[in-house]
Design an enzyme around this catalytic site. Structure first.
Site, mmCIF file in Angstrom:
data_model
loop_
_atom_site.group_PDB
_atom_site.id
_atom_site.type_symbol
_atom_site.label_atom_id
_atom_site.label_comp_id
_atom_site.label_asym_id
_atom_site.label_seq_id
_atom_site.Cartn_x
_atom_site.Cartn_y
_atom_site.Cartn_z
ATOM 1 N N THR A 77 0.818 -1.216 0.000
ATOM 2 C CA THR A 77 0.000 0.000 0.000
ATOM 3 C C THR A 77 0.847 1.259 0.000
ATOM 4 O O THR A 77 1.904 1.321 0.611
ATOM 5 C CB THR A 77 -0.968 0.004 1.208
ATOM 6 O OG1 THR A 77 -1.717 -1.185 1.207
ATOM 7 C CG2 THR A 77 -1.906 1.182 1.193
ATOM 8 N N ARG B 148 -12.105 -10.364 -2.182
ATOM 9 C CA ARG B 148 -11.691 -9.814 -0.880
ATOM 10 C C ARG B 148 -11.528 -8.295 -1.005
ATOM 11 O O ARG B 148 -10.983 -7.790 -1.977
ATOM 12 C CB ARG B 148 -10.377 -10.475 -0.464
ATOM 13 C CG ARG B 148 -9.828 -10.000 0.885
ATOM 14 C CD ARG B 148 -8.673 -9.052 0.710
ATOM 15 N NE ARG B 148 -8.036 -8.698 1.969
ATOM 16 C CZ ARG B 148 -7.092 -7.772 2.085
ATOM 17 N NH1 ARG B 148 -6.657 -7.143 1.011
ATOM 18 N NH2 ARG B 148 -6.593 -7.473 3.247
ATOM 19 N N VAL B 149 -12.026 -7.546 -0.034
ATOM 20 C CA VAL B 149 -11.961 -6.082 -0.089
ATOM 21 C C VAL B 149 -10.881 -5.576 0.863
ATOM 22 O O VAL B 149 -10.808 -5.984 2.023
ATOM 23 C CB VAL B 149 -13.334 -5.459 0.254
ATOM 24 C CG1 VAL B 149 -13.244 -3.939 0.297
ATOM 25 C CG2 VAL B 149 -14.374 -5.897 -0.777
ATOM 26 N N SER B 150 -10.038 -4.699 0.349
ATOM 27 C CA SER B 150 -8.933 -4.109 1.108
ATOM 28 C C SER B 150 -9.434 -3.009 2.040
ATOM 29 O O SER B 150 -10.490 -2.416 1.817
ATOM 30 C CB SER B 150 -7.949 -3.513 0.104
ATOM 31 O OG SER B 150 -7.035 -2.683 0.751
ATOM 32 N N THR C 73 -1.397 1.465 6.274
ATOM 33 C CA THR C 73 -0.826 0.411 5.435
ATOM 34 C C THR C 73 -0.605 -0.813 6.314
ATOM 35 O O THR C 73 -0.422 -0.679 7.517
ATOM 36 C CB THR C 73 0.499 0.876 4.792
ATOM 37 O OG1 THR C 73 1.187 -0.265 4.244
ATOM 38 C CG2 THR C 73 1.430 1.551 5.779
HETATM 39 N N1 GLY Z 1 -3.491 -2.761 3.202
HETATM 40 C C1 GLY Z 1 -3.638 -3.495 2.022
HETATM 41 C C2 GLY Z 1 -4.541 -4.630 2.128
HETATM 42 O O1 GLY Z 1 -4.483 -5.403 3.065
HETATM 43 O O2 GLY Z 1 -5.338 -4.788 1.264
#
Ligand code: GLY
Length: 285
Positions: free
Chosen positions: A152, A180-182, A201
């Site tokens: 990220t 899957r959602v970030s 992040t």
């Molecule tokens: N911070 C990035 C993710 O886990 O999607």
């Protein structure tokens, strides 16, 4: 007083050669985005910085994104204008070079968080650049079946009018299942209000469990010192074994960079500040 803080991901401490390359990139990107902050304000500056981070294959966003379990690069990003208290996001879009530029446009629209095919369709209507965002390095990492070492990118800024904004972009955690959602396209991962801007992040599930960005920004809005609130949050993150990091700033000109991961790659640029670190926490001063 203007201030810009950017990061290139939290995670493992990379090789010395890689650390030097990341430091040079963060320094150069913050320098390039600085005139945008002075000329066009906080929101334009965080978009500019994140666009440059997306374009650089060193980072897990845009070109160079980690791949999901099926080998696809699905990108997510968000933009939060603290002054207008307005949020936009893009979730799991494939083949879009700069998701943050779509977020910039969506901030002005009625439907402000778009996912997958719908996001790509809106980007194509707007004439935004499309491309295959998979690099050879990302494909090799995926073939080895490892999640990757950092994740990220993000930027927060305050401008001379006291406006604040936060932006984030990611290729995700790596090897996640399709759908899957970030955290990066949610207010847990990226948030700003009238007094502060925070972007995070690390492991998205941990960041969402902790609602990290929105909680820290709201502590600051209630009058808590940003540095003290960040220290308290880090204590909780350590006790919960949440693996993440964040950068943030407020309209008083305070800034923070904190992480529970081995490293967080960050850079702060202000009228009298120009420095970065990768394995240390940081605060104003
Ligand atoms: N911070 C990035 C993710 O886990 O999607």
């Amino acid at each position: 007083m203007s201030l810009l803080v950017i990061h290139g991901g939290a995670g493992r401490l990379r090789s010395e050669e890689r650390q030097a390359a990341i430091a040079a990139a963060l320094s150069s990107i913050s320098k390039t985005a600085w005139p945008t902050l002075e000329r066009a304000g906080a929101r334009a500056a965080v978009v500019h910085a994140v666009q440059l981070l997306e374009d650089n294959p060193l980072f897990n966003a845009g070109l160079g994104s980690k791949l999901q379990v099926d080998g696809a690069a699905r990108l997510s990003a968000s933009l939060c204008d603290g002054t207008r208290q307005r949020f936009s996001g893009v979730v799991n879009v494939e083949g879009l070079a700069n998701p943050i530029l779509l977020c910039r446009q969506l901030l002005e629209e009625k439907d402000r968080v778009l996912a997958g095919e719908g996001a790509l369709q809106r980007a194509q209507e707007l004439g935004l650049r499309t491309a295959d965002m998979r690099t050879e390095e990302a494909i090799a990492t995926w073939k080895r079946g490892v999640e990757g070492q950092t994740g990220t990118v993000g930027a927060v800024a305050v401008d001379s009018a006291g406006q604040v904004a936060a932006a984030s972009s990611t290729g995700g955690r790596g090897l996640e299942r399709k759908g899957r959602v970030s955290d990066s396209c949610t207010v847990a991962g990226n948030y700003a209000n009238r007094t502060s801007a925070i972007t995070t992040t690390g492991v998205g599930e941990d960041i969402i469990d902790g609602a990290l960005a929105v909680r820290l920004a709201e502590s600051s809005r209630r009058g808590e010192d940003l540095g003290l609130a960040a220290d308290k949050l880090i204590e909780e993150m350590v006790s919960r074994e949440w693996m993440a990091g964040f950068i943030g700033l407020d309209t008083q000109g305070s800034w923070v960079a904190r992480h529970t991961t081995e490293a967080l790659y960050w850079w702060v640029r202000g009228e009298h500040t120009d420095r970065g670190f990768w394995n240390a926490n940081g605060s104003t001063g």
